[in-house]
Design an enzyme around this catalytic site. Structure first.
Site, mmCIF file in Angstrom:
data_model
loop_
_atom_site.group_PDB
_atom_site.id
_atom_site.type_symbol
_atom_site.label_atom_id
_atom_site.label_comp_id
_atom_site.label_asym_id
_atom_site.label_seq_id
_atom_site.Cartn_x
_atom_site.Cartn_y
_atom_site.Cartn_z
ATOM 1 C CG HIS A 1 -10.739 -0.518 6.575
ATOM 2 N ND1 HIS A 1 -10.989 -1.267 5.466
ATOM 3 C CD2 HIS A 1 -9.596 0.156 6.298
ATOM 4 C CE1 HIS A 1 -10.040 -1.062 4.562
ATOM 5 N NE2 HIS A 1 -9.168 -0.211 5.052
ATOM 6 C CE1 TYR B 1 -9.378 -2.064 0.396
ATOM 7 C CE2 TYR B 1 -7.335 -0.928 -0.086
ATOM 8 C CZ TYR B 1 -8.296 -1.322 0.807
ATOM 9 O OH TYR B 1 -8.185 -0.962 2.130
ATOM 10 C CB THR C 1 -11.005 -5.310 1.919
ATOM 11 O OG1 THR C 1 -9.864 -6.001 2.429
ATOM 12 C CG2 THR C 1 -11.457 -4.285 2.945
ATOM 13 C CB SER D 1 -2.576 -4.104 1.331
ATOM 14 O OG SER D 1 -3.200 -3.126 0.526
ATOM 15 C CE LYS E 1 -8.641 -6.312 6.985
ATOM 16 N NZ LYS E 1 -8.924 -4.917 6.670
HETATM 17 C C1 FMN Z 1 -2.418 2.693 7.607
HETATM 18 C C2 FMN Z 1 -3.459 1.650 7.347
HETATM 19 C C3 FMN Z 1 -3.642 1.166 6.059
HETATM 20 C C4 FMN Z 1 -4.597 0.160 5.819
HETATM 21 N N1 FMN Z 1 -4.723 -0.354 4.556
HETATM 22 C C5 FMN Z 1 -5.573 -1.392 4.340
HETATM 23 C C6 FMN Z 1 -5.616 -2.049 3.077
HETATM 24 O O1 FMN Z 1 -4.892 -1.718 2.153
HETATM 25 N N2 FMN Z 1 -6.501 -3.070 2.944
HETATM 26 C C7 FMN Z 1 -7.333 -3.491 3.953
HETATM 27 O O2 FMN Z 1 -8.111 -4.425 3.773
HETATM 28 N N3 FMN Z 1 -7.274 -2.905 5.159
HETATM 29 C C8 FMN Z 1 -6.415 -1.879 5.380
HETATM 30 N N4 FMN Z 1 -6.339 -1.323 6.625
HETATM 31 C C9 FMN Z 1 -7.141 -1.882 7.734
HETATM 32 C C10 FMN Z 1 -6.356 -3.003 8.431
HETATM 33 O O3 FMN Z 1 -6.176 -4.109 7.604
HETATM 34 C C11 FMN Z 1 -7.083 -3.466 9.703
HETATM 35 O O4 FMN Z 1 -8.393 -3.830 9.389
HETATM 36 C C12 FMN Z 1 -7.094 -2.403 10.819
HETATM 37 O O5 FMN Z 1 -5.895 -1.667 10.804
HETATM 38 C C13 FMN Z 1 -7.282 -3.076 12.160
HETATM 39 O O6 FMN Z 1 -7.338 -2.141 13.191
HETATM 40 P P1 FMN Z 1 -6.065 -1.722 14.062
HETATM 41 O O7 FMN Z 1 -5.236 -0.817 13.202
HETATM 42 O O8 FMN Z 1 -6.674 -0.982 15.200
HETATM 43 O O9 FMN Z 1 -5.325 -2.960 14.437
HETATM 44 C C14 FMN Z 1 -5.396 -0.322 6.883
HETATM 45 C C15 FMN Z 1 -5.194 0.174 8.172
HETATM 46 C C16 FMN Z 1 -4.229 1.140 8.418
HETATM 47 C C17 FMN Z 1 -4.018 1.600 9.835
#
Ligand code: FMN
Length: 362
Positions: free
Chosen positions: A244, A140, A166, A117, A220
């Site tokens: 997300h 982002y 994303t 990320s 994404k």
């Molecule tokens: C703590 C946290 C931070 C995240 N930060 C980003 C990010 O910086 N960029 C992004 O595209 N998705 C981000 N996501 C979403 C994850 O990439 C992913 O889509 C999501 O966690 C999938 O679901 P799960 O946590 O149930 O496996 C984040 C998710 C979490 C839990």
């Protein structure tokens, strides 16, 4: 938490994913814990991710010689140990010393790709130097076209295999656990600067990217067949089905529920990846049976890191692999290619779905 031990065990002593989750819970302060497990507003989307997975049961086939099982995956033409990806996580440094570099090391040691990320420490160059692993970079958008192009150049220069935009974050959602707990992410101000560029994104920028750059593009946050169709028309290499982890739009559908319409729309013209609530080997097998090529893990990876750093995440992946191989064998499949939707049937969840319904002993 009855499963949490007083003294953290050596990671190899974790025999179940449930123990890893319990150890992570014991190690994280309330702020980072709520940030990790929480979602937007009523957290309905978070629960629907689990509900969609828990609403699928298996139809096993037997007597098929499953003494040899190949559970490897592919990532842009390279073989990986499992069809699993470390999903991009902003602020990984809140969950483990070394942050994104620790995740990269675990990915390299186990043999799966990492998506880094852009709102993570350490940043692109240092994370790339931390380990030799298959990787993609997720951005982002916080600047104009020239700003984006500079990130693409840096990603290319540092061996990233693909670039990801994303697209489910046009606005930052209301994460009520963080608001109620007055938890302000240390990197929030930095991440919010220039957020208007993300809000203004349109398919024009996707076209511009495809015309200008030769790095494969992943979108994404696709959650409908209509947008999957547009992504294919724009020549996007990967349609990444995601909400997300239920952290953006509340009251969305679970990703496993929208996967079938997207798979039948894409018709193999792009790869389809998915994430959202994947906590168990059986969850991964269900997604592949529906037609997904790769499954992203978000919270589960963070829990592994929080439980015991790099070895904790590696152990998480080993246990996930054991669950996957057990499931494949008991379904009568020796490779992913043998799985089809005929291995699945609709069923009612047996417990109320939420992030931790996958861990009934907690
Ligand atoms: C703590 C946290 C931070 C995240 N930060 C980003 C990010 O910086 N960029 C992004 O595209 N998705 C981000 N996501 C979403 C994850 O990439 C992913 O889509 C999501 O966690 C999938 O679901 P799960 O946590 O149930 O496996 C984040 C998710 C979490 C839990």
């Amino acid at each position: 938490m009855p499963l949490a031990r007083q003294n953290a065990p050596h990671p190899q002593e974790f025999l179940t994913l449930q123990e890893i989750v319990a150890a992570a819970r014991a190690s994280l302060a309330p702020g980072p814990w709520s940030y990790l497990v929480g979602g937007a507003e009523t957290e309905t989307t978070v629960r629907r991710n689990r509900q969609a997975l828990d609403s699928l049961a298996f139809r096993p086939r037997v007597l098929r010689d499953v003494s040899q099982i190949d559970s490897s995956g592919m990532f842009f033409g390279e073989k990986t140990r499992l069809p699993i990806l470390l999903a991009p996580i902003g602020g990984l440094e809140s969950f483990a010393e070394g942050g994104a570099a620790a995740a990269a090391r675990a990915a390299a040691e186990f043999g799966i790709p990492q998506m880094l990320s852009s709102v993570c420490q350490p940043g692109l160059e240092e994370s790339a130097a931390a380990a030799q692993t298959l990787r993609a970079f997720q951005l982002y958008v916080r600047g104009d076209d020239a700003w984006v192009d500079d990130w693409v150049r840096r990603a290319k220069d540092h061996g990233f295999h693909a670039f990801c935009l994303t697209v489910d974050v046009a606005l930052y959602s209301r994460r009520e656990r963080d608001l109620v707990g007055r938890f302000v992410k240390p990197w929030r101000a930095r991440a919010a600067e220039g957020a208007g560029f993300q809000a203004a994104l349109s398919w024009d920028q996707v076209k511009r990217f495809k015309d200008k750059h030769d790095l494969p593009l992943i979108l994404k946050g696709i959650a409908t067949a209509e947008d999957a169709q547009l992504a294919v028309e724009h020549g996007v290499e990967v349609v990444y089905v995601s909400n997300h982890g239920g952290r953006q739009l509340d009251h969305g559908l679970g990703t496993a529920a929208v996967l079938p319409e997207i798979i039948s729309t894409v018709k193999g013209k792009a790869e389809v990846w998915v994430d959202g609530g994947f906590m168990r080997g059986t969850d991964v097998v269900k997604a592949v049976a529906l037609g997904a090529g790769t499954v992203g893990i978000g919270r589960l990876a963070c829990l592994g890191l929080a439980a015991a750093g790099v070895p904790g995440l590696v152990r998480t992946l080993e246990l996930l692999e054991e669950e996957i191989r057990t499931c494949l064998g008991l379904l009568g499949a020796t490779s992913w290619a043998q799985l089809t939707p005929a291995h699945l049937a609709a069923a009612s969840p047996v417990s109320t779905p939420d992030t931790f319904s996958a861990f009934p002993l907690l």
